[in-house]
Write a protein that holds these residues in place. Structure first.
Motif, PDB file in Angstrom:
ATOM      1  N   ARG A 137       0.612  -1.323  -0.042  1.00 47.25           N
ATOM      2  CA  ARG A 137      -0.068  -0.547  -0.064  1.00 47.25           C
ATOM      3  C   ARG A 137       0.977   1.658   0.461  1.00 47.25           C
ATOM      4  N   GLN A 138       0.783   2.264  -0.999  1.00 40.23           N
ATOM      5  CA  GLN A 138       2.048   2.564  -1.297  1.00 40.23           C
ATOM      6  C   GLN A 138       1.270   4.299  -2.072  1.00 40.23           C
ATOM      7  N   GLY A 139       1.971   5.578  -2.036  1.00 40.08           N
ATOM      8  CA  GLY A 139       1.687   6.429  -2.851  1.00 40.08           C
ATOM      9  C   GLY A 139       2.619   6.062  -4.180  1.00 40.08           C
ATOM     10  N   PHE A 140       2.825   6.385  -5.437  1.00 40.42           N
ATOM     11  CA  PHE A 140       3.939   6.132  -6.144  1.00 40.42           C
ATOM     12  C   PHE A 140       4.581   7.072  -7.199  1.00 40.42           C
ATOM     13  N   SER A 141       5.591   7.311  -7.224  1.00 36.34           N
ATOM     14  CA  SER A 141       6.671   8.894  -7.736  1.00 36.34           C
ATOM     15  C   SER A 141       5.239   8.393  -9.536  1.00 36.34           C
ATOM     16  N   GLY A 142       4.731   9.525 -10.058  1.00 37.80           N
ATOM     17  CA  GLY A 142       3.905   8.957 -11.139  1.00 37.80           C
ATOM     18  C   GLY A 142       2.539   9.322 -11.003  1.00 37.80           C
ATOM     19  N   ARG A 143       2.387   8.483 -10.060  1.00 39.14           N
ATOM     20  CA  ARG A 143       0.845   7.856  -9.883  1.00 39.14           C
ATOM     21  C   ARG A 143       0.194   8.607  -9.226  1.00 39.14           C
ATOM     22  N   VAL A 144       0.936   9.551  -7.800  1.00 39.70           N
ATOM     23  CA  VAL A 144       0.249  10.299  -6.747  1.00 39.70           C
ATOM     24  C   VAL A 144       0.738  11.668  -7.044  1.00 39.70           C
ATOM     25  N   ASP A 145      -0.166  12.470  -6.783  1.00 35.51           N
ATOM     26  CA  ASP A 145       0.168  14.382  -6.674  1.00 35.51           C
ATOM     27  C   ASP A 145      -0.529  14.443  -6.031  1.00 35.51           C
ATOM     28  N   ALA A 146       1.027  15.188  -4.668  1.00 35.16           N
ATOM     29  CA  ALA A 146       0.409  15.428  -3.054  1.00 35.16           C
ATOM     30  C   ALA A 146      -0.395  16.385  -3.242  1.00 35.16           C
ATOM     31  N   VAL A 147       0.449  17.465  -3.882  1.00 33.43           N
ATOM     32  CA  VAL A 147       0.033  18.650  -3.813  1.00 33.43           C
ATOM     33  C   VAL A 147      -1.678  19.068  -4.330  1.00 33.43           C
ATOM     34  N   ARG A 148      -2.135  18.145  -4.353  1.00 30.92           N
ATOM     35  CA  ARG A 148      -4.165  17.624  -4.965  1.00 30.92           C
ATOM     36  C   ARG A 148      -4.460  16.521  -3.887  1.00 30.92           C
ATOM     37  N   THR A 149      -3.188  16.369  -3.063  1.00 29.33           N
ATOM     38  CA  THR A 149      -4.213  15.153  -2.169  1.00 29.33           C
ATOM     39  C   THR A 149      -4.369  15.352  -0.924  1.00 29.33           C
ATOM     40  N   PHE A 150      -5.496  15.178  -0.317  1.00 34.34           N
ATOM     41  CA  PHE A 150      -5.557  15.741   1.210  1.00 34.34           C
ATOM     42  C   PHE A 150      -4.636  15.275   2.593  1.00 34.34           C
ATOM     43  N   PRO A 151      -4.364  15.667   3.165  1.00 29.29           N
ATOM     44  CA  PRO A 151      -4.523  17.169   3.414  1.00 29.29           C
ATOM     45  C   PRO A 151      -2.851  17.733   3.098  1.00 29.29           C
ATOM     46  N   TRP A 152      -2.271  16.946   2.182  1.00 30.62           N
ATOM     47  CA  TRP A 152      -0.862  17.709   1.955  1.00 30.62           C
ATOM     48  C   TRP A 152      -0.993  19.223   1.200  1.00 30.62           C
ATOM     49  N   GLU A 153      -2.681  19.242   0.364  1.00 30.82           N
ATOM     50  CA  GLU A 153      -2.784  20.471  -0.617  1.00 30.82           C
ATOM     51  C   GLU A 153      -2.967  21.257   0.375  1.00 30.82           C
ATOM     52  N   PHE A 154      -3.166  21.273   1.529  1.00 30.46           N
ATOM     53  CA  PHE A 154      -2.944  22.578   2.805  1.00 30.46           C
ATOM     54  C   PHE A 154      -1.735  23.004   2.778  1.00 30.46           C
ATOM     55  N   PHE A 155      -0.686  22.726   2.651  1.00 27.45           N
ATOM     56  CA  PHE A 155       0.853  22.835   3.040  1.00 27.45           C
ATOM     57  C   PHE A 155       1.259  22.241   2.225  1.00 27.45           C
ATOM     58  N   PRO A 156       1.482  22.749   0.895  1.00 26.84           N
ATOM     59  CA  PRO A 156       2.410  22.358  -0.310  1.00 26.84           C
ATOM     60  C   PRO A 156       4.245  22.207   0.602  1.00 26.84           C
ATOM     61  N   GLU A 157       4.966  22.491   0.648  1.00 23.04           N
ATOM     62  CA  GLU A 157       5.972  21.998   1.300  1.00 23.04           C
ATOM     63  C   GLU A 157       5.984  20.684   1.893  1.00 23.04           C
ATOM     64  N   VAL A 158       4.601  20.511   2.353  1.00 19.73           N
ATOM     65  CA  VAL A 158       5.215  19.336   3.090  1.00 19.73           C
ATOM     66  C   VAL A 158       4.607  18.101   1.813  1.00 19.73           C
ATOM     67  N   ALA A 159       3.727  18.618   1.081  1.00 23.17           N
ATOM     68  CA  ALA A 159       3.022  17.946  -0.618  1.00 23.17           C
ATOM     69  C   ALA A 159       4.372  17.289  -1.623  1.00 23.17           C
ATOM     70  N   MET A 161       7.884  17.130  -0.478  1.00 17.92           N
ATOM     71  CA  MET A 161       8.713  16.411   0.722  1.00 17.92           C
ATOM     72  C   MET A 161       8.161  14.655  -0.014  1.00 17.92           C
ATOM     73  N   VAL A 162       6.986  14.641   0.215  1.00 14.52           N
ATOM     74  CA  VAL A 162       6.169  13.905   0.373  1.00 14.52           C
ATOM     75  C   VAL A 162       5.959  13.565  -1.411  1.00 14.52           C
ATOM     76  N   THR A 163       6.002  13.895  -2.614  1.00 12.96           N
ATOM     77  CA  THR A 163       6.550  13.640  -4.446  1.00 12.96           C
ATOM     78  C   THR A 163       7.466  13.389  -4.070  1.00 12.96           C
ATOM     79  N   ASP A 164       8.889  13.748  -3.504  1.00 10.73           N
ATOM     80  CA  ASP A 164      10.129  14.326  -3.201  1.00 10.73           C
ATOM     81  C   ASP A 164      10.782  12.441  -2.898  1.00 10.73           C
ATOM     82  N   THR A 165      10.065  11.648  -2.051  1.00 10.91           N
ATOM     83  CA  THR A 165      10.453  10.772  -1.409  1.00 10.91           C
ATOM     84  C   THR A 165       9.520  10.068  -1.605  1.00 10.91           C
ATOM     85  N   CYS A 166       8.846   9.648  -2.792  1.00 12.84           N
ATOM     86  CA  CYS A 166       7.925   8.656  -3.369  1.00 12.84           C
ATOM     87  C   CYS A 166       8.843   7.493  -4.722  1.00 12.84           C
ATOM     88  N   PRO A 167       8.567   6.242  -4.099  1.00 11.49           N
ATOM     89  CA  PRO A 167       9.777   5.603  -5.248  1.00 11.49           C
ATOM     90  C   PRO A 167       8.331   5.325  -6.285  1.00 11.49           C
TER      91      PRO A 167
END
Length: 247
Positions: A137-159, A161-167
């Motif tokens: 169970r995972q978010g994968f680079s190229g298949r997840v857009d954390a900037v549009r994902t709740f709740p990270w949409e409210f914290f773009p800096e975290v979004a 970070m999340v996107t950069d660490t997804c394999p």
């Protein structure tokens, strides 16, 4: 294995606000049933089990025995003590389990913490019985857009970070292929979370529970809180994560 550590305060906050409520996981129950084919007498290893939400869910949903492996003592302390869940200290790169001992391996939001996926794959292969699956169970680079994902949409800096660490799916599949695994299935699975209003109400506790939010500056956190305040709604939000099945 991991870049993060959990003290008692963080683990307690994680248990309180980060676990998804059981009724929000119905699609995961159905997806796991399709790909694992669980039943009484089976044993599943939940690796990186955290506070035990999925360990307890698997035992309740499917009547399986669960071996919950978690490196953090603070997190392990929250895993339910019950006959169908055994708790072990360890991590995916060094599993305290015998060879050929489990009928499935569950890895929920784990692989982005792993520095050597090939070594992890070898350990997973060692403990799995022949033909048994590993379910990620995972978010994968190229298949997840954390900037549009709740709740990270409210914290773009975290979004970011999340996107950069997804394999990517390909990266994970290549690493596990070195241990003889092949991709069996990939599907997006919905899960129902809290509402924006609930998230705002629990934001301070969520900050204690989430190491990415804790890395924000006070100004970045304040801006995120303001975005959330303006977007407050009372309906639960639904996200999707991927289920990658390897055999």
């Amino acid at each position: 294995m991991a870049r993060i550590s959990y003290d008692d305060q963080t683990a307690a906050a994680f248990k309180a606000v980060r676990e998804i409520r059981r009724d929000g996981l119905a699609h995961w129950r159905d997806a796991v049933r399709r790909h694992l084919g669980p039943g009484p007498g089976m044993t599943v290893a939940d690796i990186g089990a955290g506070t035990g939400a999925f360990a307890a869910a698997f035992a309740d949903w499917f009547g399986v025995d669960v071996l919950a492996v978690e490196p953090s003592a603070a997190m392990r302390a929250w895993i339910p003590a019950r006959p169908d869940i055994q708790v072990f200290e360890g991590h995916v790169g060094d599993l305290p389990l015998p060879a050929d001992s489990v009928d499935g391996v569950w890895l929920s939001l784990v692989v982005h913490h792993v520095s050597d996926l090939a070594a992890a794959a070898r350990e997973v292969r060692r403990v799995l019985r022949p033909g048994a699956p590993v379910l990620l169970r995972q978010g994968f680079s190229g298949r997840v857009d954390a900037v549009r994902t709740f709740p990270w949409e409210f914290f773009p800096e975290v979004a970011r970070m999340v996107t950069d660490t997804c394999p990517s799916v390909d990266e994970v599949c290549r690493a596990f292929a070195t241990a003889g695994f092949r991709r069996d299935a990939l599907e997006a699975v919905p899960e129902t979370l809290m509402s924006p209003a609930e998230f705002l109400d629990q934001l301070d506790a969520f900050r204690r529970a989430d190491t990415n939010i804790r890395r924000l500056s006070e100004e970045e956190f304040r801006r995120g809180r303001e975005r959330l305040r303006h977007a407050t709604g009372t309906e639960p939000r639904t996200n999707q994560l991927d289920l990658l099945v390897l055999r």
